[in-house]
Design a protein around this motif. Structure first.
Motif, PDB file in Angstrom:
ATOM      1  N   PHE A 179     -35.601 -15.884  36.331  1.00 39.91           N
ATOM      2  CA  PHE A 179     -34.541 -15.586  35.364  1.00 39.91           C
ATOM      3  C   PHE A 179     -33.456 -14.852  36.141  1.00 39.91           C
ATOM      4  CE2 PHE A 179     -33.072 -13.084  31.369  1.00 39.91           C
ATOM      5  CZ  PHE A 179     -31.970 -13.918  31.241  1.00 39.91           C
ATOM      6  N   THR A 180     -32.351 -15.537  36.319  1.00 42.14           N
ATOM      7  CA  THR A 180     -31.229 -14.968  37.064  1.00 42.14           C
ATOM      8  C   THR A 180     -29.958 -15.240  36.288  1.00 42.14           C
ATOM      9  OG1 THR A 180     -30.780 -17.021  38.306  1.00 42.14           O
ATOM     10  CG2 THR A 180     -32.375 -15.506  39.261  1.00 42.14           C
ATOM     11  N   TYR A 181     -29.032 -14.332  36.387  1.00 43.04           N
ATOM     12  CA  TYR A 181     -27.685 -14.596  35.888  1.00 43.04           C
ATOM     13  C   TYR A 181     -26.693 -13.776  36.679  1.00 43.04           C
ATOM     14  CZ  TYR A 181     -28.599 -10.471  32.877  1.00 43.04           C
ATOM     15  OH  TYR A 181     -28.923  -9.229  32.404  1.00 43.04           O
ATOM     16  N   SER A 218     -31.731  -7.308  42.168  1.00 43.19           N
ATOM     17  CA  SER A 218     -32.472  -8.558  42.250  1.00 43.19           C
ATOM     18  C   SER A 218     -33.760  -8.294  43.005  1.00 43.19           C
ATOM     19  CB  SER A 218     -31.666  -9.656  42.952  1.00 43.19           C
ATOM     20  OG  SER A 218     -31.559  -9.391  44.322  1.00 43.19           O
ATOM     21  N   TYR A 248     -38.587 -14.793  40.660  1.00 39.85           N
ATOM     22  CA  TYR A 248     -37.363 -14.210  41.197  1.00 39.85           C
ATOM     23  C   TYR A 248     -36.456 -13.868  40.027  1.00 39.85           C
ATOM     24  CZ  TYR A 248     -33.292 -13.478  44.178  1.00 39.85           C
ATOM     25  OH  TYR A 248     -32.216 -12.917  44.824  1.00 39.85           O
ATOM     26  N   LEU A 289     -27.402 -11.086  40.211  1.00 40.18           N
ATOM     27  CA  LEU A 289     -26.393 -11.454  41.213  1.00 40.18           C
ATOM     28  C   LEU A 289     -26.368 -12.946  41.501  1.00 40.18           C
ATOM     29  CD1 LEU A 289     -27.231  -8.613  43.783  1.00 40.18           C
ATOM     30  CD2 LEU A 289     -25.537  -8.542  41.943  1.00 40.18           C
ATOM     31  N   THR A 290     -26.981 -13.730  40.648  1.00 42.37           N
ATOM     32  CA  THR A 290     -27.213 -15.142  40.945  1.00 42.37           C
ATOM     33  C   THR A 290     -26.904 -15.951  39.702  1.00 42.37           C
ATOM     34  OG1 THR A 290     -28.935 -14.487  42.494  1.00 42.37           O
ATOM     35  CG2 THR A 290     -29.020 -16.748  41.719  1.00 42.37           C
ATOM     36  N   ASN A 291     -26.362 -17.143  39.905  1.00 36.91           N
ATOM     37  CA  ASN A 291     -26.040 -17.979  38.751  1.00 36.91           C
ATOM     38  C   ASN A 291     -27.279 -18.213  37.876  1.00 36.91           C
ATOM     39  OD1 ASN A 291     -23.979 -19.621  37.384  1.00 36.91           O
ATOM     40  ND2 ASN A 291     -25.363 -21.320  37.827  1.00 36.91           N
ATOM     41  N   LEU A 292     -27.000 -18.592  36.642  1.00 41.98           N
ATOM     42  CA  LEU A 292     -28.055 -18.715  35.634  1.00 41.98           C
ATOM     43  C   LEU A 292     -29.191 -19.648  36.035  1.00 41.98           C
ATOM     44  CD1 LEU A 292     -28.707 -17.844  32.701  1.00 41.98           C
ATOM     45  CD2 LEU A 292     -27.673 -19.986  31.950  1.00 41.98           C
ATOM     46  N   SER A 293     -30.419 -19.146  35.940  1.00 39.96           N
ATOM     47  CA  SER A 293     -31.615 -19.991  35.976  1.00 39.96           C
ATOM     48  C   SER A 293     -32.647 -19.329  35.086  1.00 39.96           C
ATOM     49  CB  SER A 293     -32.150 -20.147  37.402  1.00 39.96           C
ATOM     50  OG  SER A 293     -32.754 -18.948  37.843  1.00 39.96           O
ATOM     51  N   MET A 294     -33.395 -20.131  34.365  1.00 46.35           N
ATOM     52  CA  MET A 294     -34.411 -19.604  33.431  1.00 46.35           C
ATOM     53  C   MET A 294     -35.573 -20.589  33.437  1.00 46.35           C
ATOM     54  SD  MET A 294     -31.900 -18.422  30.249  1.00 46.35           S
ATOM     55  CE  MET A 294     -31.124 -20.012  29.929  1.00 46.35           C
ATOM     56  N   ASP A 295     -36.297 -20.582  34.546  1.00 46.43           N
ATOM     57  CA  ASP A 295     -37.286 -21.636  34.785  1.00 46.43           C
ATOM     58  C   ASP A 295     -38.725 -21.130  34.646  1.00 46.43           C
ATOM     59  OD1 ASP A 295     -35.040 -23.027  35.507  1.00 46.43           O
ATOM     60  OD2 ASP A 295     -35.746 -23.626  37.487  1.00 46.43           O
ATOM     61  N   HIS A 350     -36.261 -25.216  31.870  1.00 44.86           N
ATOM     62  CA  HIS A 350     -35.154 -24.632  32.635  1.00 44.86           C
ATOM     63  C   HIS A 350     -34.277 -23.683  31.813  1.00 44.86           C
ATOM     64  CE1 HIS A 350     -36.379 -27.322  35.751  1.00 44.86           C
ATOM     65  NE2 HIS A 350     -36.139 -28.381  35.018  1.00 44.86           N
ATOM     66  N   LYS A 385     -28.992 -17.168  47.391  1.00 43.40           N
ATOM     67  CA  LYS A 385     -29.774 -15.937  47.221  1.00 43.40           C
ATOM     68  C   LYS A 385     -31.275 -16.204  47.259  1.00 43.40           C
ATOM     69  CE  LYS A 385     -28.504 -12.303  46.092  1.00 43.40           C
ATOM     70  NZ  LYS A 385     -28.360 -11.140  46.985  1.00 43.40           N
ATOM     71  N   LEU A 410     -30.893 -21.167  44.424  1.00 45.22           N
ATOM     72  CA  LEU A 410     -30.058 -20.405  43.493  1.00 45.22           C
ATOM     73  C   LEU A 410     -28.974 -19.699  44.288  1.00 45.22           C
ATOM     74  CD1 LEU A 410     -32.896 -18.718  41.364  1.00 45.22           C
ATOM     75  CD2 LEU A 410     -31.777 -20.930  40.965  1.00 45.22           C
ATOM     76  N   GLY A 411     -27.734 -19.952  43.918  1.00 44.37           N
ATOM     77  CA  GLY A 411     -26.609 -19.307  44.579  1.00 44.37           C
ATOM     78  C   GLY A 411     -25.924 -18.330  43.642  1.00 44.37           C
ATOM     79  N   THR A 412     -25.032 -17.535  44.201  1.00 46.94           N
ATOM     80  CA  THR A 412     -24.328 -16.563  43.363  1.00 46.94           C
ATOM     81  C   THR A 412     -23.542 -17.262  42.247  1.00 46.94           C
ATOM     82  OG1 THR A 412     -22.561 -16.599  45.015  1.00 46.94           O
ATOM     83  CG2 THR A 412     -24.139 -14.773  45.129  1.00 46.94           C
ATOM     84  N   LYS A 413     -23.063 -18.476  42.510  1.00 41.59           N
ATOM     85  CA  LYS A 413     -22.235 -19.161  41.511  1.00 41.59           C
ATOM     86  C   LYS A 413     -22.826 -20.463  40.985  1.00 41.59           C
ATOM     87  CE  LYS A 413     -17.927 -17.185  43.117  1.00 41.59           C
ATOM     88  NZ  LYS A 413     -16.544 -17.450  43.547  1.00 41.59           N
ATOM     89  N   GLY A 414     -23.896 -20.928  41.590  1.00 44.46           N
ATOM     90  CA  GLY A 414     -24.401 -22.224  41.162  1.00 44.46           C
ATOM     91  C   GLY A 414     -25.906 -22.355  41.314  1.00 44.46           C
ATOM     92  N   THR A 415     -26.435 -23.351  40.610  1.00 45.83           N
ATOM     93  CA  THR A 415     -27.874 -23.623  40.595  1.00 45.83           C
ATOM     94  C   THR A 415     -28.065 -25.109  40.872  1.00 45.83           C
ATOM     95  OG1 THR A 415     -28.108 -21.940  38.872  1.00 45.83           O
ATOM     96  CG2 THR A 415     -29.955 -23.453  39.161  1.00 45.83           C
ATOM     97  N   ARG A 437     -31.057 -28.183  41.217  1.00 46.45           N
ATOM     98  CA  ARG A 437     -32.467 -28.540  41.015  1.00 46.45           C
ATOM     99  C   ARG A 437     -32.671 -30.007  41.377  1.00 46.45           C
ATOM    100  NH1 ARG A 437     -31.390 -25.800  36.188  1.00 46.45           N
ATOM    101  NH2 ARG A 437     -32.382 -23.752  36.039  1.00 46.45           N
ATOM    102  N   SER A 449     -22.247 -20.502  35.234  1.00 49.39           N
ATOM    103  CA  SER A 449     -22.858 -20.557  33.907  1.00 49.39           C
ATOM    104  C   SER A 449     -22.614 -19.247  33.178  1.00 49.39           C
ATOM    105  CB  SER A 449     -24.368 -20.770  34.042  1.00 49.39           C
ATOM    106  OG  SER A 449     -24.633 -21.898  34.832  1.00 49.39           O
TER     107      SER A 449
END
Lengths: 359, 359
Positions: free
Chosen positions: A159-161, A223, A239, A243-249, A262, B153, B253-258, B260, B281
């Motif tokens: 879970f990152t945003y 993070s 993870y 500081l990282t773009n959205l992921s919710m996996d 996701h 990241k 996972l990057g600071t601005k993008g994801t 998969r 996002s």
């Protein structure tokens, strides 16, 4: 739902309280009875802007809310450092407690809260909304299916945003005196709960934080990640980050099946939420491809997950009013989540060394 | 491609050689010139069943293949324990070397192979097919885009499949004298390469294997995982297994993008391969959902990735014939992959302790 709706008092005007206020109003067995804030003006504005019923009481301070004899339950979205005080006081006033996550700064604090709830006969539940989405139950069915999923071997969750500069400067979640657990308490909470959910809440034996966590100047985690390890060899990794773009996996891998979701924390869309599964996959002749293509399951819901959470919580309170005991499942899940979270924090503090999870 | 096609000799009748033979025949600048096996009957059957050109030579033994002056390049799908001997002998006979992965039992062996290739002026390439899929280049574009992906990241990768009882009893990949690296060498190779690819081949500082690896009775790894750690705080995790349903994921996972991708090793379908991205996002008002929905990019290819690999390898050989030096990129990538793989193995052997990756 012919019974009287459960009357909620809300402690404070946190941003997340806007979403949960809406959920209380959407839930068929709940209503907003009162809100308290340090500022009358702020509470009044919050009530007006969020469409509270005209009957809702506006109080200065939190004490007035828990002293109101017509309040059945409190929703506590205060900074984590205030949970211990206000959750315990609320329980002592026989108010059921819906507590934002992370529920406490550590398991010892949480135990005091849970003891107060138990000895006063009130229901405790943490506000982990995704647990109440019908998708979660559908995914759990898949994970418990010996033919389609088999035995769980590995899980990864994230879970990152990208919280952005204003959040990173001002939000309570980066302040050591307010939410000292930072991204681990906020985002990591969900990953840990997801992993525990996938292993049917069996606690890991050890956790080892990933080297390379990020901290702000005050030492709050921005993070981090961790591995979790069970005696039977199951492995999990997660993870979490501001500081990282959205992921919710959540990606649990079983001997016979693979599950992927996701957007487990907040479904991208409110009324329909997908997950993806494949079972008994195989390479085709010459490994020129693989079968089957993972299937999408879209789970629809009329009520959003946070309203389903309120409905579930209010339903348990209704049962207690009819003579039932509080449901023990919810405090147990909160405590296990907090224990693993505490162990990850200790591992980070010890330079990413393995830490045993001791019940 | 008006030049003479590069003439391949194939060492042995491994199962994977069926797929690569087809690829050599599909590639416009390559042809099958010879195959050698310990058994003439086996090699003849293999040639017939796989549609070899009638001109293809059938040899007993591998030496005859590398002694054939008309063979330009060898494809070596032999068990890993035989790579050192046969790759070096082939290079010494001025044959270019396309070597199955894992390329060697350890980096020391690989160095001997690479030195033989370099001193004999022949091209070296490992047979990591997905590197050559046009999807991989498209995904790399996304990862290098400062606006759409930002700074990397965290990465998670997995390659798992349920190998089944016959494989687990009989396949060379579970035999300590043939493929001693087991699932780490077979499936883990891909995860490590994927992670290195995502970080632009910067070696990690340390690796720490996940506790809970599975071994067979002979001590060969059947499943394992690891965390990787870079000095700048980047974190990676991977999991590989012969005992788990199919997964082939890379999730950077990057600071601005994801990003998969769920079928990076072998695209589920041969001619079209998807990946999924989202950038910048954000949660919608009240966090009732998130935007954007990750977008699917489907990359089509006329030639399958293994034929593109052969085409690339044969093209480099064509350039060498015209006076160019061998391309150094491919041996460097092989060596970095092997070095990380070796470190994970050492970490497992040391009880899942952190191991420095030393160049």
């Amino acid at each position: 739902m012919a019974e009287t709706p459960v009357r909620f008092g809300i402690l404070g005007c946190a941003n997340i309280a806007r979403k949960v206020s809406r959920a209380i109003m959407l839930a068929p067995n709940a209503t907003i009875h009162a809100i308290g804030s340090r500022s009358l003006e702020k509470a009044s504005r919050f009530a007006a802007e969020n469409g509270f019923p005209p009957s809702a009481k506006i109080y200065v301070g939190y004490e007035a809310v828990i002293d109101d004899p017509d309040v059945d339950a409190v929703y506590v979205p205060l900074p984590t450092s205030l949970h211990l005080k206000w959750a315990v006081l609320a329980a002592e006033k026989k108010k059921h407690v819906l507590l934002e996550k992370p529920v406490a700064l550590n398991a010892t604090e949480l135990d005091t809260i849970l003891e107060a709830c138990e000895s006063n006969g009130v229901q405790f539940m943490d506000s982990t909304m995704w647990m109440h989405h019908p998708r979660t139950a559908k995914m759990a069915e898949f994970l418990s299916d010996a033919q389609r999923f088999g035995k769980l071997k590995s899980i990864h969750s994230s879970f990152t945003y990208d919280a952005g500069p204003d959040f990173l400067k001002n939000d309570i979640r980066v302040k050591p005196d307010l939410d000292a657990l930072g991204a681990l308490g906020d985002a990591g909470w969900y990953c840990i709960r997801a992993i525990l959910w996938a292993v049917n809440y069996e606690l890991p034996k050890t956790v080892t934080a990933l080297p390379g966590a990020d901290f702000n100047e005050a030492g709050v985690i921005l993070s981090c990640g961790s591995t979790l390890h069970w005696a039977d060899g199951k492995a999990a990794t997660f993870y979490c980050s501001f500081l990282t773009n959205l992921s919710m996996d959540i990606i649990p891998l079983g001997t016979k099946g693979t599950l992927r979701v996701h957007d487990f924390v907040v479904p991208l869309q409110e009324k329909v939420a997908p997950f993806y599964v494949s079972s008994n996959s195989r390479f085709m002749e010459l490994a020129l491809g693989c079968e089957p293509i993972p299937g999408e399951h879209a789970v629809t819901t009329e009520l959003p997950q946070e309203a389903l959470m309120v409905r579930e919580f209010a339903g348990l309170i209704g049962s207690i009013k009819s003579g039932s005991k509080p449901e023990k499942k919810w405090p147990i899940l909160s405590r296990k989540t907090q224990m693993v979270l505490d162990a990850v924090k200790v591992s980070i503090e010890r330079g990413f060394k393995p830490v045993e999870v001791v019940n």
